[in-house]
Design an enzyme around this catalytic site. Structure first.
Site, PDB file in Angstrom:
ATOM      1  N   ASN A 180     104.008  11.659  29.157  1.00 26.87           N
ATOM      2  CA  ASN A 180     102.886  12.607  29.018  1.00 26.87           C
ATOM      3  C   ASN A 180     102.484  12.734  27.555  1.00 26.87           C
ATOM      4  O   ASN A 180     101.349  12.981  27.230  1.00 26.87           O
ATOM      5  CB  ASN A 180     103.307  14.019  29.482  1.00 26.87           C
ATOM      6  CG  ASN A 180     103.718  14.033  30.941  1.00 26.87           C
ATOM      7  OD1 ASN A 180     103.087  13.386  31.758  1.00 26.87           O
ATOM      8  ND2 ASN A 180     104.773  14.738  31.244  1.00 26.87           N
ATOM      9  N   ARG A 240      91.849  16.970  27.710  1.00 31.89           N
ATOM     10  CA  ARG A 240      92.935  17.308  28.650  1.00 31.89           C
ATOM     11  C   ARG A 240      93.007  18.832  28.735  1.00 31.89           C
ATOM     12  O   ARG A 240      93.033  19.515  27.707  1.00 31.89           O
ATOM     13  CB  ARG A 240      94.256  16.741  28.143  1.00 31.89           C
ATOM     14  CG  ARG A 240      95.430  16.911  29.072  1.00 31.89           C
ATOM     15  CD  ARG A 240      96.665  16.169  28.560  1.00 31.89           C
ATOM     16  NE  ARG A 240      97.219  16.810  27.346  1.00 31.89           N
ATOM     17  CZ  ARG A 240      98.387  16.433  26.805  1.00 31.89           C
ATOM     18  NH1 ARG A 240      99.073  15.418  27.310  1.00 31.89           N
ATOM     19  NH2 ARG A 240      98.846  17.053  25.728  1.00 31.89           N
ATOM     20  N   TYR A 290     105.696  25.692  31.718  1.00 35.65           N
ATOM     21  CA  TYR A 290     106.753  25.205  30.800  1.00 35.65           C
ATOM     22  C   TYR A 290     106.830  26.152  29.596  1.00 35.65           C
ATOM     23  O   TYR A 290     107.885  26.701  29.284  1.00 35.65           O
ATOM     24  CB  TYR A 290     106.445  23.782  30.327  1.00 35.65           C
ATOM     25  CG  TYR A 290     107.152  23.421  29.042  1.00 35.65           C
ATOM     26  CD1 TYR A 290     106.458  23.419  27.829  1.00 35.65           C
ATOM     27  CD2 TYR A 290     108.502  23.119  29.037  1.00 35.65           C
ATOM     28  CE1 TYR A 290     107.106  23.116  26.643  1.00 35.65           C
ATOM     29  CE2 TYR A 290     109.160  22.820  27.854  1.00 35.65           C
ATOM     30  CZ  TYR A 290     108.451  22.818  26.652  1.00 35.65           C
ATOM     31  OH  TYR A 290     109.095  22.544  25.475  1.00 35.65           O
ATOM     32  N   ARG A 344      98.015  17.882  15.443  1.00 38.70           N
ATOM     33  CA  ARG A 344      99.330  18.430  15.763  1.00 38.70           C
ATOM     34  C   ARG A 344     100.268  18.284  14.565  1.00 38.70           C
ATOM     35  O   ARG A 344     100.004  17.495  13.656  1.00 38.70           O
ATOM     36  CB  ARG A 344      99.949  17.660  16.958  1.00 38.70           C
ATOM     37  CG  ARG A 344      99.228  17.893  18.285  1.00 38.70           C
ATOM     38  CD  ARG A 344      99.430  19.282  18.805  1.00 38.70           C
ATOM     39  NE  ARG A 344      98.778  19.525  20.090  1.00 38.70           N
ATOM     40  CZ  ARG A 344      97.514  19.895  20.230  1.00 38.70           C
ATOM     41  NH1 ARG A 344      96.743  20.062  19.158  1.00 38.70           N
ATOM     42  NH2 ARG A 344      97.008  20.119  21.439  1.00 38.70           N
ATOM     43  N   THR A 358     104.539  25.781  21.882  1.00 42.28           N
ATOM     44  CA  THR A 358     103.622  25.964  23.001  1.00 42.28           C
ATOM     45  C   THR A 358     103.573  27.431  23.434  1.00 42.28           C
ATOM     46  O   THR A 358     102.742  27.816  24.240  1.00 42.28           O
ATOM     47  CB  THR A 358     104.005  25.031  24.163  1.00 42.28           C
ATOM     48  OG1 THR A 358     102.883  24.855  25.006  1.00 42.28           O
ATOM     49  CG2 THR A 358     105.165  25.566  24.962  1.00 42.28           C
ATOM     50  N   ASP A 402     125.853  18.356  30.047  1.00 40.61           N
ATOM     51  CA  ASP A 402     124.553  17.802  30.471  1.00 40.61           C
ATOM     52  C   ASP A 402     124.655  17.400  31.938  1.00 40.61           C
ATOM     53  O   ASP A 402     125.691  16.882  32.387  1.00 40.61           O
ATOM     54  CB  ASP A 402     124.205  16.568  29.601  1.00 40.61           C
ATOM     55  CG  ASP A 402     122.713  16.239  29.612  1.00 40.61           C
ATOM     56  OD1 ASP A 402     122.097  16.214  28.540  1.00 40.61           O
ATOM     57  OD2 ASP A 402     122.169  16.033  30.724  1.00 40.61           O
ATOM     58  N   LYS A 408     109.750  29.098  28.376  1.00 43.09           N
ATOM     59  CA  LYS A 408     110.343  29.225  27.034  1.00 43.09           C
ATOM     60  C   LYS A 408     110.128  30.647  26.502  1.00 43.09           C
ATOM     61  O   LYS A 408     111.012  31.273  25.946  1.00 43.09           O
ATOM     62  CB  LYS A 408     109.695  28.218  26.067  1.00 43.09           C
ATOM     63  CG  LYS A 408     109.995  26.768  26.364  1.00 43.09           C
ATOM     64  CD  LYS A 408     111.464  26.445  26.108  1.00 43.09           C
ATOM     65  CE  LYS A 408     111.751  24.949  26.271  1.00 43.09           C
ATOM     66  NZ  LYS A 408     113.175  24.640  26.071  1.00 43.09           N
ATOM     67  N   SER A 428     109.581  26.411  21.688  1.00 44.68           N
ATOM     68  CA  SER A 428     108.483  25.469  21.467  1.00 44.68           C
ATOM     69  C   SER A 428     107.252  26.189  20.928  1.00 44.68           C
ATOM     70  O   SER A 428     107.012  27.346  21.258  1.00 44.68           O
ATOM     71  CB  SER A 428     108.139  24.803  22.807  1.00 44.68           C
ATOM     72  OG  SER A 428     106.901  24.132  22.703  1.00 44.68           O
TER      73      SER A 428
HETATM   74  C1  WQD Z   1      99.406  15.720  21.551  1.00 48.91           C
HETATM   75  C2  WQD Z   1      97.941  15.341  21.461  1.00 48.91           C
HETATM   76  C3  WQD Z   1      96.798  15.267  23.554  1.00 48.91           C
HETATM   77  C4  WQD Z   1      98.871  11.823  25.243  1.00 48.91           C
HETATM   78  C5  WQD Z   1     103.530  19.238  24.235  1.00 48.91           C
HETATM   79  C6  WQD Z   1     104.280  20.505  24.539  1.00 48.91           C
HETATM   80  C7  WQD Z   1     105.318  20.750  23.485  1.00 48.91           C
HETATM   81  C8  WQD Z   1     106.200  19.549  23.381  1.00 48.91           C
HETATM   82  C9  WQD Z   1     105.359  18.334  22.998  1.00 48.91           C
HETATM   83  C10 WQD Z   1     108.124  19.474  24.809  1.00 48.91           C
HETATM   84  C11 WQD Z   1      97.055  16.184  22.387  1.00 48.91           C
HETATM   85  C12 WQD Z   1      96.831  13.880  22.893  1.00 48.91           C
HETATM   86  C13 WQD Z   1      98.464  12.864  24.403  1.00 48.91           C
HETATM   87  C14 WQD Z   1      98.002  10.737  25.478  1.00 48.91           C
HETATM   88  C15 WQD Z   1      96.384  11.749  24.032  1.00 48.91           C
HETATM   89  N1  WQD Z   1     106.840  19.315  24.625  1.00 48.91           N
HETATM   90  N2  WQD Z   1      97.247  12.811  23.812  1.00 48.91           N
HETATM   91  N3  WQD Z   1      96.781  10.743  24.853  1.00 48.91           N
HETATM   92  O1  WQD Z   1     100.524  18.760  24.108  1.00 48.91           O
HETATM   93  O2  WQD Z   1     100.840  18.985  21.570  1.00 48.91           O
HETATM   94  O3  WQD Z   1     102.770  19.403  23.069  1.00 48.91           O
HETATM   95  O4  WQD Z   1     104.407  18.155  24.055  1.00 48.91           O
HETATM   96  O5  WQD Z   1     108.968  19.709  24.002  1.00 48.91           O
HETATM   97  O6  WQD Z   1     106.090  21.875  23.850  1.00 48.91           O
HETATM   98  O7  WQD Z   1     103.386  21.587  24.524  1.00 48.91           O
HETATM   99  O8  WQD Z   1     101.915  17.081  22.785  1.00 48.91           O
HETATM  100  O9  WQD Z   1     102.001  14.641  22.702  1.00 48.91           O
HETATM  101  O10 WQD Z   1     101.323  15.766  24.879  1.00 48.91           O
HETATM  102  O11 WQD Z   1      99.743  15.748  22.944  1.00 48.91           O
HETATM  103  O12 WQD Z   1      95.258  11.726  23.499  1.00 48.91           O
HETATM  104  O13 WQD Z   1      98.303   9.755  26.234  1.00 48.91           O
HETATM  105  O14 WQD Z   1      97.789  13.992  21.869  1.00 48.91           O
HETATM  106  O15 WQD Z   1      95.530  15.484  24.148  1.00 48.91           O
HETATM  107  O16 WQD Z   1      95.844  16.429  21.733  1.00 48.91           O
HETATM  108  P1  WQD Z   1     101.378  18.590  22.895  1.00 48.91           P
HETATM  109  P2  WQD Z   1     101.276  15.742  23.385  1.00 48.91           P
END
Ligand code: WQD
Length: 331
Positions: free
Chosen positions: A192, A286, A143, A225, A121, A26, A147, A119
């Protein structure tokens, strides 16, 4: 690789507990050596640690020369969707460059078993959930594209040389922490992702949770999700490693629960655990969010005999225990 990170540290614990000798490689770009203490306090063993950047091929080869490596679990990589959009070259260079260096070192060292952290994604927003491994792929951010490109590189390696044993794990949404509360996700800066943000509101570090859109075509209007407990995810890596012991070629598996949970449902689950309300603020959608994402997990179940065991309640309870422990340890 990435064994000091969120997925990697939980996978290291699972490997040690299954009797594997673990060498963690790492660069500590997004983690700290404190994680080693956590792994040791859980397992009673400290993995060998190589403070190495995967893009340094000589340093990586040194690790292969120093230890009798038999297989590699590759979780190291940058993982912020948001950051990848603003700085794509950093993501392509880091995620793809380090994988190519790793693969070259493996070829030199004669190691041909690799489990890769991919992922969900990579799936296209035009696919209909539940997504199975044959669903259309079309990443919509650098991102996810990094992948996807690595997945293609692995598929080409397997075509070029049948000695490769490659397992590609498409994680859905990893959340939770080891039940001991001693290791977990420690995002740098403002998170995020939903769960870490939610937990920082719960602990009082952030004021309220922005919810990005409540006008989606879902029962409560918020996105759905497939949240999966990181300890279940770790077990999935061991199952993939065991599968590859006598299987060549490239193999893809979704790691999820097969169930969907909306943003508001997750908020409610956390409120039950912390026994107080979470202040929320409705915001605009978003960019790039897909309304409904959850896995078809039949393939991992039948080929790996792997199913996610932990419930949403357990994910929230374990994540909360970690959040309190983590916050206390930084007071
Ligand atoms: C989930 C939902 C947001 C934050 C991504 C990557 C995936 C993995 C996980 C790395 C969405 C909503 C989020 C907030 C919100 N990343 N949200 N308020 O986008 O499904 O996946 O992260 O390993 O590869 O694609 O995850 O947790 O960002 O969002 O309302 O403050 O929560 O809009 O609907 P996501 P997320």
């Amino acid at each position: 690789t990435g064994g000091m990170g969120y997925i990697g540290s939980h996978t290291s614990v699972a490997l040690i507990e299954a009797g594997y000798q673990v060498v963690v490689l790492d660069n500590l770009d997004n983690s700290s050596e404190k994680v080693l203490t956590g792994i040791e306090s859980i397992t009673g063993q400290t993995p060998h640690f190589a403070h190495t950047d995967l893009r340094d091929v000589d340093a990586v080869l040194e690790v292969f020369n120093e230890y009798p490596i038999t297989s590699v679990i590759h979780t190291a990589g940058l993982k912020s969707v948001e950051e990848s959009v603003t700085n794509p070259s950093k993501y392509y260079e880091n995620n793809i460059g380090s994988t190519i260096t790793l693969v070259k070192a493996m070829q030199t060292a004669g190691v041909s078993t690799l489990v890769f952290s991919s992922s969900a994604t990579v799936y296209s927003s035009s696919s209909k959930p539940p997504f199975d491994e044959n669903a259309k792929t079309f990443p919509t951010n650098p991102y996810g594209m990094s992948k996807y490109i690595i997945e293609q590189i692995m598929a080409d390696l397997a075509l070029a040389d049948s000695k490769w044993r490659l397992g590609i794990l498409r994680y859905f949404n990893p959340v939770g922490a080891h039940p001991s509360g001693k290791i977990g996700e420690s995002p740098s800066g403002v998170p995020n992702n939903l769960m870490p943000y939610l937990m920082q509101v719960a602990i009082g570090k952030l004021e309220k949770l922005p919810i990005y859109g409540d006008d989606y075509e879902t029962p409560d209007g918020t996105c759905i999700r497939d949240y999966v407990h990181v300890v279940d995810l770790a077990r999935g890596h061991l199952a993939a490693l065991e599968f590859l012991e006598n299987k060549n070629g490239v193999h893809f598996w979704n790691l999820g629960t097969g169930k969907g949970t909306s943003v508001l449902e997750l908020v409610k689950e956390v409120e039950k655990v912390i026994e107080k309300p979470i202040p929320i603020e409705m915001k605009q959608r978003r960019k790039g969010d897909i309304p409904i994402v959850f896995a078809d997990v039949a393939k991992a179940s039948s080929q790996l005999s792997w199913q996610a065991k932990y419930s949403i309640e357990k994910m929230c309870a374990d994540h909360w225990k970690w959040q309190k422990h983590y916050s206390d340890s930084r007071q």
